[in-house]
Design a protein around this motif. Structure first.
Motif, PDB file in Angstrom:
ATOM      1  N   ASP A  20      25.617  43.840  29.810  1.00 13.96           N
ATOM      2  CA  ASP A  20      26.180  43.885  28.349  1.00 13.96           C
ATOM      3  C   ASP A  20      25.052  43.728  27.148  1.00 13.96           C
ATOM      4  O   ASP A  20      25.239  43.656  25.973  1.00 13.96           O
ATOM      5  CB  ASP A  20      27.537  43.274  27.997  1.00 13.96           C
ATOM      6  N   GLN A  21      23.758  43.301  27.439  1.00  9.58           N
ATOM      7  CA  GLN A  21      22.849  43.228  26.607  1.00  9.58           C
ATOM      8  C   GLN A  21      21.430  43.971  26.807  1.00  9.58           C
ATOM      9  O   GLN A  21      20.492  43.779  26.151  1.00  9.58           O
ATOM     10  CB  GLN A  21      22.530  41.612  26.638  1.00  9.58           C
ATOM     11  N   PHE A  22      21.631  45.034  27.800  1.00  5.39           N
ATOM     12  CA  PHE A  22      20.513  45.657  28.023  1.00  5.39           C
ATOM     13  C   PHE A  22      19.855  46.558  26.851  1.00  5.39           C
ATOM     14  O   PHE A  22      18.809  46.505  26.532  1.00  5.39           O
ATOM     15  CB  PHE A  22      20.960  46.846  29.186  1.00  5.39           C
ATOM     16  N   GLU A  23      20.971  46.955  26.247  1.00  6.77           N
ATOM     17  CA  GLU A  23      20.414  48.207  24.864  1.00  6.77           C
ATOM     18  C   GLU A  23      20.088  47.112  23.967  1.00  6.77           C
ATOM     19  O   GLU A  23      19.190  47.307  23.139  1.00  6.77           O
ATOM     20  CB  GLU A  23      21.661  49.017  24.461  1.00  6.77           C
ATOM     21  N   GLU A  24      20.866  46.181  23.411  1.00  8.49           N
ATOM     22  CA  GLU A  24      20.689  45.103  22.555  1.00  8.49           C
ATOM     23  C   GLU A  24      19.109  44.445  22.649  1.00  8.49           C
ATOM     24  O   GLU A  24      18.410  44.416  21.788  1.00  8.49           O
ATOM     25  CB  GLU A  24      21.709  44.014  22.511  1.00  8.49           C
ATOM     26  N   ALA A  25      18.742  44.074  24.122  1.00  4.70           N
ATOM     27  CA  ALA A  25      17.402  43.721  24.207  1.00  4.70           C
ATOM     28  C   ALA A  25      16.236  44.677  23.701  1.00  4.70           C
ATOM     29  O   ALA A  25      15.169  44.222  23.463  1.00  4.70           O
ATOM     30  CB  ALA A  25      17.372  43.012  25.738  1.00  4.70           C
ATOM     31  N   ALA A  26      16.537  45.903  24.332  1.00  4.79           N
ATOM     32  CA  ALA A  26      15.414  46.748  23.984  1.00  4.79           C
ATOM     33  C   ALA A  26      15.427  46.921  22.516  1.00  4.79           C
ATOM     34  O   ALA A  26      14.210  47.017  21.942  1.00  4.79           O
ATOM     35  CB  ALA A  26      15.962  47.994  24.630  1.00  4.79           C
ATOM     36  N   LEU A  27      16.405  47.108  21.825  1.00  4.88           N
ATOM     37  CA  LEU A  27      16.111  47.178  20.518  1.00  4.88           C
ATOM     38  C   LEU A  27      15.525  45.776  19.802  1.00  4.88           C
ATOM     39  O   LEU A  27      14.785  45.895  18.743  1.00  4.88           O
ATOM     40  CB  LEU A  27      17.644  47.181  19.608  1.00  4.88           C
ATOM     41  N   PHE A  28      15.892  44.700  20.186  1.00  2.00           N
ATOM     42  CA  PHE A  28      15.218  43.367  19.838  1.00  2.00           C
ATOM     43  C   PHE A  28      13.818  43.086  19.971  1.00  2.00           C
ATOM     44  O   PHE A  28      13.046  43.152  19.062  1.00  2.00           O
ATOM     45  CB  PHE A  28      15.974  42.264  20.793  1.00  2.00           C
ATOM     46  N   TYR A  29      13.265  43.690  21.091  1.00  2.00           N
ATOM     47  CA  TYR A  29      11.934  43.670  21.388  1.00  2.00           C
ATOM     48  C   TYR A  29      11.182  44.645  20.626  1.00  2.00           C
ATOM     49  O   TYR A  29      10.066  44.512  20.048  1.00  2.00           O
ATOM     50  CB  TYR A  29      11.386  43.834  22.786  1.00  2.00           C
ATOM     51  N   ARG A  30      11.753  46.015  20.258  1.00  2.00           N
ATOM     52  CA  ARG A  30      11.256  47.118  19.431  1.00  2.00           C
ATOM     53  C   ARG A  30      11.133  46.670  17.854  1.00  2.00           C
ATOM     54  O   ARG A  30      10.126  46.846  17.530  1.00  2.00           O
ATOM     55  CB  ARG A  30      11.812  48.255  19.674  1.00  2.00           C
ATOM     56  N   SER A  31      12.132  46.202  17.718  1.00  3.62           N
ATOM     57  CA  SER A  31      12.114  45.821  16.109  1.00  3.62           C
ATOM     58  C   SER A  31      11.391  44.612  15.750  1.00  3.62           C
ATOM     59  O   SER A  31      10.654  44.693  14.867  1.00  3.62           O
ATOM     60  CB  SER A  31      13.683  45.666  15.552  1.00  3.62           C
ATOM     61  N   VAL A  32      11.485  43.547  16.693  1.00  4.17           N
ATOM     62  CA  VAL A  32      10.802  42.199  16.278  1.00  4.17           C
ATOM     63  C   VAL A  32       9.370  42.168  16.470  1.00  4.17           C
ATOM     64  O   VAL A  32       8.376  41.822  15.634  1.00  4.17           O
ATOM     65  CB  VAL A  32      11.580  40.965  16.917  1.00  4.17           C
ATOM     66  N   LEU A  33       9.033  42.887  17.893  1.00  4.62           N
ATOM     67  CA  LEU A  33       7.437  42.700  18.195  1.00  4.62           C
ATOM     68  C   LEU A  33       6.834  44.155  17.741  1.00  4.62           C
ATOM     69  O   LEU A  33       5.640  44.156  17.964  1.00  4.62           O
ATOM     70  CB  LEU A  33       7.344  42.511  19.719  1.00  4.62           C
ATOM     71  N   GLY A  34       7.558  45.068  17.500  1.00  2.73           N
ATOM     72  CA  GLY A  34       7.159  46.209  17.386  1.00  2.73           C
ATOM     73  C   GLY A  34       6.434  47.126  18.679  1.00  2.73           C
ATOM     74  O   GLY A  34       5.592  47.969  18.642  1.00  2.73           O
ATOM     75  N   LEU A  35       7.404  46.619  19.620  1.00  7.93           N
ATOM     76  CA  LEU A  35       6.788  47.448  21.000  1.00  7.93           C
ATOM     77  C   LEU A  35       7.360  48.704  21.099  1.00  7.93           C
ATOM     78  O   LEU A  35       8.531  49.168  20.379  1.00  7.93           O
ATOM     79  CB  LEU A  35       7.368  46.564  21.947  1.00  7.93           C
ATOM     80  N   ARG A  36       6.666  49.547  21.858  1.00 11.69           N
ATOM     81  CA  ARG A  36       7.248  50.951  21.918  1.00 11.69           C
ATOM     82  C   ARG A  36       8.091  51.235  23.291  1.00 11.69           C
ATOM     83  O   ARG A  36       7.571  50.739  24.519  1.00 11.69           O
ATOM     84  CB  ARG A  36       6.067  51.915  22.091  1.00 11.69           C
ATOM     85  N   LEU A  37       9.405  51.750  23.345  1.00 13.76           N
ATOM     86  CA  LEU A  37      10.025  51.822  24.376  1.00 13.76           C
ATOM     87  C   LEU A  37       9.834  53.102  25.069  1.00 13.76           C
ATOM     88  O   LEU A  37       9.607  54.329  24.593  1.00 13.76           O
ATOM     89  CB  LEU A  37      11.709  51.765  24.001  1.00 13.76           C
ATOM     90  N   GLU A  38       9.990  52.858  26.497  1.00  9.15           N
ATOM     91  CA  GLU A  38       9.892  53.946  27.466  1.00  9.15           C
ATOM     92  C   GLU A  38      11.176  54.445  27.820  1.00  9.15           C
ATOM     93  O   GLU A  38      12.023  53.824  27.552  1.00  9.15           O
ATOM     94  CB  GLU A  38       8.765  53.447  28.764  1.00  9.15           C
ATOM     95  N   PRO A  39      11.338  55.814  28.254  1.00 12.70           N
ATOM     96  CA  PRO A  39      12.844  56.222  28.707  1.00 12.70           C
ATOM     97  C   PRO A  39      13.323  55.381  29.793  1.00 12.70           C
ATOM     98  O   PRO A  39      12.904  54.574  30.600  1.00 12.70           O
ATOM     99  CB  PRO A  39      12.471  57.340  29.177  1.00 12.70           C
ATOM    100  N   VAL A  40      14.409  55.088  29.677  1.00  9.59           N
ATOM    101  CA  VAL A  40      15.430  54.497  30.728  1.00  9.59           C
ATOM    102  C   VAL A  40      15.264  54.795  32.020  1.00  9.59           C
ATOM    103  O   VAL A  40      15.292  56.100  32.489  1.00  9.59           O
ATOM    104  CB  VAL A  40      16.908  54.172  30.422  1.00  9.59           C
ATOM    105  N   VAL A  41      15.184  54.008  33.078  1.00 12.24           N
ATOM    106  CA  VAL A  41      14.927  54.579  34.574  1.00 12.24           C
ATOM    107  C   VAL A  41      15.972  54.047  35.182  1.00 12.24           C
ATOM    108  O   VAL A  41      16.364  52.707  35.024  1.00 12.24           O
ATOM    109  CB  VAL A  41      13.563  54.290  35.116  1.00 12.24           C
ATOM    110  N   GLU A  42      16.477  54.658  36.160  1.00  8.99           N
ATOM    111  CA  GLU A  42      17.519  54.277  37.153  1.00  8.99           C
ATOM    112  C   GLU A  42      17.032  54.788  38.410  1.00  8.99           C
ATOM    113  O   GLU A  42      16.766  55.681  38.738  1.00  8.99           O
ATOM    114  CB  GLU A  42      19.203  54.892  36.692  1.00  8.99           C
ATOM    115  N   PHE A  43      17.304  53.420  39.464  1.00 10.73           N
ATOM    116  CA  PHE A  43      17.090  53.909  40.635  1.00 10.73           C
ATOM    117  C   PHE A  43      18.257  53.106  41.662  1.00 10.73           C
ATOM    118  O   PHE A  43      18.490  52.098  41.347  1.00 10.73           O
ATOM    119  CB  PHE A  43      15.649  53.324  40.960  1.00 10.73           C
TER     120      PHE A  43
END
Length: 591
Positions: A420-443
């Protein structure tokens, strides 16, 4: 946060959050929202009267910006229309008690509705008369699955035809973007006729749009819609109302509403920053990973594995049972009492990095230096080049240590996320650190579906991973693994050197290499070396990737060594199920 004078009031629909109405309102207020949309079901279940809700919101500093939804009103037979007017009058009276002046009216999905814009406009004009007499407004919204009115262009034609000052539009990004609508024409609508704007992001899914909407919406920046462009079109009209979130998501509606509300506000801050509506501390340049810290109660086991990988002890913390291991440019802290993973990035300006994190509502940590908690409680440190080494009694040189087995640095750190924090974590690291997100991969992994997403920029690479479902006691996969990947210039040479040092490297079954030979037609000599050293292989259009793993050190710590050839950008995700099965086999054989 620095105001530009252009920032907008923010609001959130109560349907976004879990709990009772009182829980939701408290969470929205604590996260800093200016107002709320009251979803009718939340009001019906509340112990508070409408007047009591109004007072409670005022005490919390919240305005009630919208009451919603009012359904299936327009373009119906006369008898049903009269009943709808009676129903609407009661709801408008309720709104007066609530103290809100705008109601959302969705385009009809009723089987009784007819395809007649003139009749729809006539009915909405009559509804707007009722509202206008009370000083209220009707915000008409085209549902993507509306029976006849399912685009904002058609809803705008009907509103124009109705020609009433108390009737305007509600524009919802999901209803427009989910069906491939072009939002550019929004600019032709007068801003004063846009009464309300609702924002929602979403992943691109090939499914029924109603089911997509009801279960899979996300906050801005967490999905694949271009909400910066959408919102820019809206603001270009002169729209002066709030930017509000309406997100239906099964996970959000079961999660802690306080955390979800913070995540929601963070998404709006990031959106406003992208539009130039607020000025936040700019993300400083990063220069890679300063260190990664492992929580390892079995510190001796972790130390043995690191020694086998060619690391040596470079220092001990002055006040805590934390040892510093180093090789090349890679530094690993082993904390024998900690419970959470920590990562540190080298920042051009650590203090500004910390101020940016605070602006995005990150929880500061009492560490005596710039540090915050990520959504999953991973501790994130912002360091200068080597200022953090002052906390350690060093055993020798403080610069890069000898490349005993070819390690040059940390390639990436894998962070396991609660579902329940997967999307939240991605937004956190993108906004706080300025990281670029790659598309979600499921396997498909041996013990269930795994979702993974990489975030990277300026030498800092993270992978976020989560298992979608856990069922009962049957969960033999490694729970919350701690996984650091080290970089090398020659994976096969590093594997040979590490075996000579006694590293417990993970053995990969022969079936994997038989398949490699069939699929990729690799050079026979390379394939033989990959097989002999249990090195896995992947490639993309940019380059190649060679990598191998250690056995588990203790219950959940393991390491990876990777070689990137050319411009390979991925993380060998296709090989993850092979690694998981091999780790399972090793645990079974060790019993």
């Amino acid at each position: 946060m620095v105001s530009t004078g252009a920032e907008r009031r923010t609001a959130i629909a109560t349907v976004c959050l879990s709990g009772t109405l009182e829980d939701k309102l408290a969470a929205a207020s604590a996260a800093g929202f200016d107002g709320v949309e009251i979803f009718e079901n939340d009001l019906l279940a509340s112990r508070l009267s409408p007047a009591g809700i109004r007072r409670h919101c005022a005490d919390l500093g919240l305005s009630i910006d919208l009451y919603q939804p009012f359904r299936d009103f327009e373009a119906v037979p006369p008898e049903l229309f009269r009943a709808n007017l009676r129903r609407a009058a009661r709801k408008l009276d309720l709104m007066a008690e609530l103290g809100t002046g705008t109601v959302l009216v969705c385009s009809s999905v009723s089987p009784d509705a007819v395809d007649d814009d003139e009749l729809a406009a006539e009915h909405l004009h009559a509804l707007a008369e009722l509202a206008g007499e009370r000083g209220m407004r009707i915000a008409y919204e085209a549902l993507a699955w509306g029976r006849f009115v399912n685009t904002y262009q058609r809803s705008w034609r009907i509103v124009r035809r109705a020609a009433h000052p108390a009737l305007g539009l509600c524009l919802d990004s999901f209803h427009i973007l989910s069906v491939g609508g072009d939002p550019a024409a929004i600019r032709t609508i007068p801003g004063e006729k846009i009464f309300f704007v609702q924002l929602a992001d979403a992943p691109r899914l090939a499914m029924d749009v109603l089911q997509w909407s009801r279960h899979h919406r996300l906050f801005p920046g967490q999905g694949e819609f271009d909400l910066t462009a959408f919102t820019g079109h809206v603001l270009a009209t002169g729209y002066a109302g709030p930017l509000s979130l309406e997100v239906f998501n099964d996970v959000f509606r079961q999660a802690d509403p306080r955390l979800t509300a913070v995540d929601a506000m963070r998404s709006l801050l990031a959106l406003q920053e992208s539009l130039g509506l607020v000025e936040l501390p700019e993300a400083p340049a990063l220069h890679g990973h300063a260190f990664a810290e492992l929580a390892a109660s079995s510190g001796e086991d972790v130390g043995k594995v690191l020694a086998g990988l060619g690391f040596s002890v470079a220092g001990h913390h002055r006040s805590k049972p934390v040892s510093l291991w180093a090789q090349g440019g890679a530094r690993v802290l082993v904390n024998e009492t900690g419970e959470r993973t920590a990562i540190a990035v080298e920042s051009e300006d650590p203090e500004r990095s910390a101020r940016r994190a605070a602006a995005f509502l990150a929880q500061p940590l009492p560490r005596g230096r710039e540090a915050v908690a990520a959504p999953d409680s991973t501790e994130l440190f912002f360091c200068g080049s080597e200022d953090w080494l002052a906390d350690f009694d060093l055993t020798g040189e403080t610069g890069e240590t000898a490349n005993t087995a070819g390690i040059t640095g940390i390639d990436h750190v894998a962070l396991t996320q609660p579902f329940d924090q997967f999307e939240e974590a991605a937004l956190f690291y993108r906004s706080v650190l300025g990281l670029r997100l790659e598309p979600v991969v499921e396997f498909a992994a041996p013990f269930g579906l795994v979702r993974s997403r990489a975030a990277a920029h300026q030498g800092v690479r993270l992978t976020l991973d989560t298992a979608l479902v856990r069922r009962g006691e049957w969960a033999p996969a490694v729970r919350e693994p701690q996984h650091i990947a080290f970089a090398t210039g020659d994976a096969i040479a590093s594997a040979k050197a590490m075996r000579a040092l006694g590293a417990p490297l993970l053995e990969i079954p022969g079936n994997y290499y038989d398949d490699l030979e069939a699929r990729l037609d690799l050079d026979p000599e390379l394939l033989a070396e990959l097989r002999a050293e249990s090195v896995l292989y992947d490639r993309d259009e940019h380059g190649e990737f060679l990598h191998f793993y250690t056995d588990l050190a203790g219950e959940r710590v393991f390491f990876e060594v990777v070689q990137r050839v050319g411009g390979y950008r991925g993380y060998g995700v296709a090989n993850a199920p092979i690694r998981m099965a091999a780790h399972r086999d090793r645990r079974l054989s060790a019993r």
